[in-house]
Design a protein around this motif. Structure first.
Motif, short mmCIF file in Angstrom:
data_model
loop_
_atom_site.label_atom_id
_atom_site.label_comp_id
_atom_site.label_asym_id
_atom_site.label_seq_id
_atom_site.Cartn_x
_atom_site.Cartn_y
_atom_site.Cartn_z
N ILE A 186 5.24 -3.50 -0.85
CA ILE A 186 4.28 -2.40 -1.06
C ILE A 186 3.51 -2.23 0.24
O ILE A 186 2.97 -3.20 0.79
N GLU A 187 3.48 -1.01 0.73
CA GLU A 187 2.86 -0.72 2.02
C GLU A 187 1.43 -0.20 1.85
O GLU A 187 1.24 0.95 1.46
N PRO A 188 0.41 -0.99 2.15
CA PRO A 188 -0.96 -0.50 2.05
C PRO A 188 -1.24 0.65 3.01
O PRO A 188 -1.99 1.57 2.70
N THR A 189 -0.65 0.59 4.21
CA THR A 189 -0.78 1.66 5.19
C THR A 189 0.37 1.58 6.19
O THR A 189 0.93 0.50 6.41
N ASN A 190 0.71 2.73 6.77
CA ASN A 190 1.71 2.73 7.85
C ASN A 190 1.07 2.88 9.21
O ASN A 190 1.76 3.03 10.22
N LEU A 191 -0.25 2.81 9.26
CA LEU A 191 -0.96 2.81 10.54
C LEU A 191 -0.85 1.42 11.18
O LEU A 191 -0.85 0.41 10.48
N CYS A 192 -0.76 1.38 12.50
CA CYS A 192 -0.67 0.10 13.19
C CYS A 192 -1.51 0.14 14.46
O CYS A 192 -1.74 1.20 15.05
N ASN A 193 -1.95 -1.03 14.89
CA ASN A 193 -2.79 -1.15 16.08
C ASN A 193 -2.04 -1.77 17.25
O ASN A 193 -2.65 -2.16 18.25
N LEU A 194 -0.71 -1.86 17.14
CA LEU A 194 0.10 -2.40 18.23
C LEU A 194 1.28 -1.47 18.53
O LEU A 194 1.57 -0.54 17.78
N ASP A 195 1.98 -1.79 19.62
CA ASP A 195 3.12 -0.99 20.07
C ASP A 195 4.26 -1.93 20.43
O ASP A 195 4.71 -1.97 21.58
N LEU A 254 5.44 -8.50 -1.38
CA LEU A 254 5.15 -8.49 0.05
C LEU A 254 4.30 -7.27 0.38
O LEU A 254 4.76 -6.13 0.25
N LEU A 255 3.07 -7.51 0.81
CA LEU A 255 2.13 -6.41 1.02
C LEU A 255 2.15 -5.92 2.46
O LEU A 255 1.16 -5.98 3.20
N HIS A 256 3.30 -5.40 2.85
CA HIS A 256 3.44 -4.82 4.18
C HIS A 256 4.77 -4.08 4.27
O HIS A 256 5.68 -4.32 3.49
N LYS A 257 4.86 -3.15 5.22
CA LYS A 257 6.13 -2.49 5.56
C LYS A 257 6.07 -2.07 7.02
O LYS A 257 6.34 -2.87 7.90
N ASP A 258 5.66 -0.82 7.29
CA ASP A 258 5.70 -0.32 8.67
C ASP A 258 4.38 -0.48 9.43
O ASP A 258 4.37 -0.39 10.65
N GLY A 259 3.27 -0.67 8.73
CA GLY A 259 1.98 -0.70 9.39
C GLY A 259 1.33 -2.07 9.38
O GLY A 259 1.92 -3.07 8.96
N GLU A 260 0.09 -2.12 9.84
CA GLU A 260 -0.73 -3.34 9.82
C GLU A 260 -1.62 -3.28 8.58
O GLU A 260 -2.59 -2.52 8.52
N SER A 261 -1.30 -4.10 7.60
CA SER A 261 -1.95 -4.02 6.29
C SER A 261 -3.45 -4.30 6.33
O SER A 261 -4.20 -3.80 5.50
N LEU A 262 -3.90 -5.11 7.29
CA LEU A 262 -5.33 -5.42 7.37
C LEU A 262 -6.18 -4.22 7.76
O LEU A 262 -7.40 -4.27 7.67
N LEU A 263 -5.55 -3.13 8.16
CA LEU A 263 -6.30 -1.90 8.46
C LEU A 263 -6.75 -1.21 7.17
O LEU A 263 -7.60 -0.32 7.22
N HIS A 264 -6.16 -1.59 6.03
CA HIS A 264 -6.59 -1.04 4.74
C HIS A 264 -7.78 -1.86 4.25
O HIS A 264 -7.66 -3.06 3.98
N SER A 265 -8.93 -1.21 4.12
CA SER A 265 -10.15 -1.93 3.76
C SER A 265 -10.08 -2.56 2.37
O SER A 265 -10.82 -3.51 2.07
N GLY A 266 -9.21 -2.06 1.52
CA GLY A 266 -9.11 -2.58 0.16
C GLY A 266 -8.09 -3.68 -0.03
O GLY A 266 -7.81 -4.09 -1.17
#
Length: 323
Positions: free
Chosen positions: A38-47, A86-98
């Motif tokens: 499950i993807e909390p967000t697809n936003l990421c802070n790395l490249d 698994l709480l992740h997919k394409d983004g950095e999950s810790l960016l989701h405040s919830g």
């Protein structure tokens, strides 16, 4: 501890395909997934140089709605099938405040045997560390991919290795202070040409600090030409068994056939419109599976993840024939 035992078993399954094959044959369900991203967000802070996410610049970005997430978790809990969430997919999950609330809700509902988080660790400050530990998270993997600052910069695109290493040390200390047992802490290096010489140093650096050091093989993404040195494999191609046990739900509710579907090219349903049970048993998912069993790999043609899983082709064909 029961959770620790399961994690150790899963670690051994990754190393021995025969054992994993027997495990999957015993657990695979045509009614519901046994592993679920499950993807909390697809936003990421790395490249990261080996990741598909930076390549997918046109994708709409967002955060999963909490009501949608709880709907998914409630269904997982009712099914009683999920071994690994698994709480992740394409983004950095810790960016989701919830995220801590997400973990806590899944634990309270007993939605899965193990709740796992993979993170790059940049957002793992003291406050978030405490919240994650208190949420009941079972397993955390921090992807470092380097032992030296210069290598981290080349791979990740930012000069922040020391910051992440400090975050890991604080997390280890916080676990000791709060409960001393959970979550199981791992650090990871995906071996590439840029960092392979640092593997021994990476192991020495972390093996006495965390519970496990993971050295992983880099894989190719189906839709992006990133790690194209992997396209040629000595293995005979076979149906990817992941299609029978581990889909991925994107932040917007769209369901991908697996977590490697980085730009949502193969969507089999939407959990905001149908149940995951209906999608998992649906005609679209069956078409993808049937194609693989016939040697037609659709968007999966360039992917190399299948080679890390056991060949269950004959068994799957027999099971599919009676479905």
């Amino acid at each position: 501890m029961a959770d620790r035992t399961i994690l150790n078993i899963l670690a051994h399954l990754k190393r021995f395909n025969w054992l994993k094959a027997q495990y999957l044959k015993a657990k695979i369900s045509w009614d519901f997934p046994i592993d679920l991203h499950i993807e909390p967000t697809n936003l990421c802070n790395l490249d990261c140089s080996f990741c598909a996410s930076p390549q997918n610049k046109e994708a709409k970005k967002g955060y999963m709605d909490m009501a949608l997430y709880k709907k998914i978790i409630d269904e997982c809990a009712a099914s009683g099938k999920v071994m690994l969430l698994l709480l992740h997919k394409d983004g950095e999950s810790l960016l989701h405040s919830g995220l801590p609330e997400m973990i806590r809700y899944a634990k309270e509902k007993k939605a899965a045997k193990i709740i796992h988080l993979s993170t790059n660790g940049l957002e793992l400050d003291k406050n978030k560390s405490r919240l994650l530990i208190e949420s009941g998270l079972d397993d955390i993997l921090i992807a470092l991919d380097a032992a030296r600052r210069s290598t981290y910069l080349r791979i990740k695109g930012v000069d922040r290795l020391e910051e992440v290493e400090d975050n890991i040390m604080h997390f280890v200390e916080a676990r000791k202070a709060i409960n001393g047992k959970r979550p199981f802490i791992r650090v990871k290096m995906i071996r590439t040409e840029k960092n392979s010489a640092e593997v021994p140093l990476f192991k020495r650096k972390w093996e006495r600090v965390v519970d496990k050091v993971d050295i992983a093989q880099v894989t190719d993404w189906p839709q992006f030409d990133i790690n194209n040195n992997l396209k040629h494999t000595s293995k005979r191609r076979y149906a990817c068994p992941i299609l029978w046990y581990s889909p991925a739900i994107n932040w917007d509710g769209k369901v991908s056939i697996c977590c490697m579907d980085g730009d949502k090219r193969r969507i089999i349903g939407d959990v905001s419109e149908k149940s995951l049970h209906e999608i998992w048993r649906g005609d679209d998912m069956r078409k993808v599976r049937r194609a693989h069993l016939e040697g037609k790999y659709e968007i999966c043609g360039n992917c190399s993840t299948w080679s890390l899983a056991p060949d269950l082709g004959s068994w799957l064909k027999q099971r599919e024939s009676v479905k």
